[in-house]
Write an enzyme that holds these catalytic residues in place. Sequence first.
Site, PDB file in Angstrom:
ATOM      1  CG  HIS A  36      -9.797   5.746   6.995  1.00  0.00           C
ATOM      2  ND1 HIS A  36     -10.145   5.865   5.670  1.00  0.00           N
ATOM      3  CD2 HIS A  36     -10.168   4.503   7.366  1.00  0.00           C
ATOM      4  CE1 HIS A  36     -10.707   4.734   5.271  1.00  0.00           C
ATOM      5  NE2 HIS A  36     -10.725   3.889   6.276  1.00  0.00           N
ATOM      6  CG  ASP A  38      -2.920   6.565   4.724  1.00  0.00           C
ATOM      7  OD1 ASP A  38      -4.117   6.937   4.774  1.00  0.00           O
ATOM      8  OD2 ASP A  38      -2.544   5.602   4.019  1.00  0.00           O
ATOM      9  CG  LEU A 126      -5.271  -8.890   6.339  1.00  0.00           C
ATOM     10  CD1 LEU A 126      -5.020 -10.373   6.598  1.00  0.00           C
ATOM     11  CD2 LEU A 126      -5.049  -8.092   7.627  1.00  0.00           C
ATOM     12  CB  SER A 129      -4.299  -4.157  -3.809  1.00  0.00           C
ATOM     13  OG  SER A 129      -5.499  -4.397  -3.211  1.00  0.00           O
ATOM     14  CD  GLU A 162      -4.568   0.453  -4.377  1.00  0.00           C
ATOM     15  OE1 GLU A 162      -3.515  -0.164  -4.184  1.00  0.00           O
ATOM     16  OE2 GLU A 162      -5.605   0.263  -3.723  1.00  0.00           O
ATOM     17  CG  ASP A 174      -2.426  -0.111   2.801  1.00  0.00           C
ATOM     18  OD1 ASP A 174      -2.299   0.194   4.007  1.00  0.00           O
ATOM     19  OD2 ASP A 174      -3.527  -0.191   2.233  1.00  0.00           O
ATOM     20  CE1 TYR A 224      -8.893   4.210   2.381  1.00  0.00           C
ATOM     21  CE2 TYR A 224      -8.740   5.630   0.460  1.00  0.00           C
ATOM     22  CZ  TYR A 224      -8.187   5.111   1.609  1.00  0.00           C
ATOM     23  OH  TYR A 224      -6.930   5.518   2.001  1.00  0.00           O
TER      24      TYR A 224
HETATM   25  C1  GLA Z   1      -6.518   1.462   3.157  1.00  0.00           C
HETATM   26  C2  GLA Z   1      -5.645   2.428   2.371  1.00  0.00           C
HETATM   27  C3  GLA Z   1      -4.593   3.092   3.259  1.00  0.00           C
HETATM   28  C4  GLA Z   1      -5.227   3.679   4.524  1.00  0.00           C
HETATM   29  C5  GLA Z   1      -6.141   2.663   5.189  1.00  0.00           C
HETATM   30  C6  GLA Z   1      -6.899   3.249   6.332  1.00  0.00           C
HETATM   31  O1  GLA Z   1      -5.773   0.370   3.594  1.00  0.00           O
HETATM   32  O2  GLA Z   1      -5.003   1.765   1.314  1.00  0.00           O
HETATM   33  O3  GLA Z   1      -3.919   4.084   2.531  1.00  0.00           O
HETATM   34  O4  GLA Z   1      -5.884   4.867   4.252  1.00  0.00           O
HETATM   35  O5  GLA Z   1      -7.080   2.112   4.290  1.00  0.00           O
HETATM   36  O6  GLA Z   1      -6.033   3.653   7.343  1.00  0.00           O
END
Ligand code: GLA
Length: 396
Positions: A36, A38, A126, A129, A162, A174, A224
């Site tokens: 969390h 990024d 994982l 998406s 997204e 991701d 989120y």
């Molecule tokens: C999800 C989001 C990422 C990141 C993680 C937490 O996977 O897609 O961008 O924020 O949560 O680190």
Amino acid sequence: MDLNKLIEKFEEIYGSGGEGIRAFQAPGRINLIGEHIDYNGGHVFPMALDMNNTIIARPNNSSFINMAVTSLPNRVSADIEKLESYKNLEWGNYQAGVAYMLKEAGYNIVGCDLLYHGEVPYGAGLSSSASIEVATAVCLASLGGAASLDMKEIAVLSQRAENEYVGMNCGIMDQFISALGEKDHALYLDCANLEYEKVPLELGEYTIVITNTNAAHKLTDSQYNTRRAECERALSIINENGGSYEYLCDIRIDELEKYEKYFNGDLSYKRARHCVTEETRVKAAVNVLKSGDLQSFGKLLNEANISMRDDYEATGQELDTVFDIALGIDGVVGSRMTGGGFGGCNISIVAKDKVEGFMKTMKEKYTKIIGYEPSFYFSDAGAGAGEIMIKEAKSN
Ligand code: GLA
């Protein structure tokens, strides 16, 4: 499913004959540490899995992108001239969003028939998406004639799909690791400027066990987005009271503590504290991993989990249970939740000769407390997205 079977299935759906069948894939990921942050200008340390989303594709000389998937009966035909209108599809909206963003960015999008096949467990945290988005981006850009792909741009456009099309306000991690992952390496990525370093993932006598809590986590997206808003609030409180920081991760812990009084007990302070301490842990973790000190690496993973649990409050009973059980098992040097949280997966660094025992104890204890079983996965650090050469696969 192997590639030849997928091609057979593709021809069953769309008809055989005709040249030009191509195949593309993009992987899911785990994040070793740096959760969390990024979207707070921090560093993250993910690795791509060797589990992929694969697309079999063929241009169809029409103005439609036709899509099918091996796991569902759903079929979608998206009109290239009306790509803005597929946001509410039950399946296919991520793909339409990517097509839309590529087109907006000036890529040539051609009509095509696509068959998707996913190996990344869905809804397990994982990045299934992101792997669908990145595979779609690489596929559509390549079919449209793009000669060489700028993989950073592929990642950014996939993230934009997204954020702006699907409505999930995720960061870049991701999509980035799915696009740019490196076999046998994790990427130490600076999310403020997208510069990165490939770090060999050498775990010696240890291996990573991925434990899926199998928790149904329906509210993930809204929780989120709430966390992300809390981080923005924390940064505003700091900057309205004399700070001038671009990102939460630019702040040191001693600096942050000076601002605590302005928060008046607002929980966004705890969120900020997670980000600031996590940034320090990521840097330390990369250093100790490079020097082969797995004990220290494991300890940092544990601390990262505790911060996600207590300050970021993004774990939940199932992930907390896996963490507590893991720490009591012989041969475990470190354990933490990975990804967005609120359910999803945990990663534990386990001595190779203790893996059987780990799975047995985890399964027994977890099932007793939670009421259903966890699942386990193993994966080497895999490569990022790209085209799969079909001829090579056929001769295998
Ligand atoms: C999800 C989001 C990422 C990141 C993680 C937490 O996977 O897609 O961008 O924020 O949560 O680190």
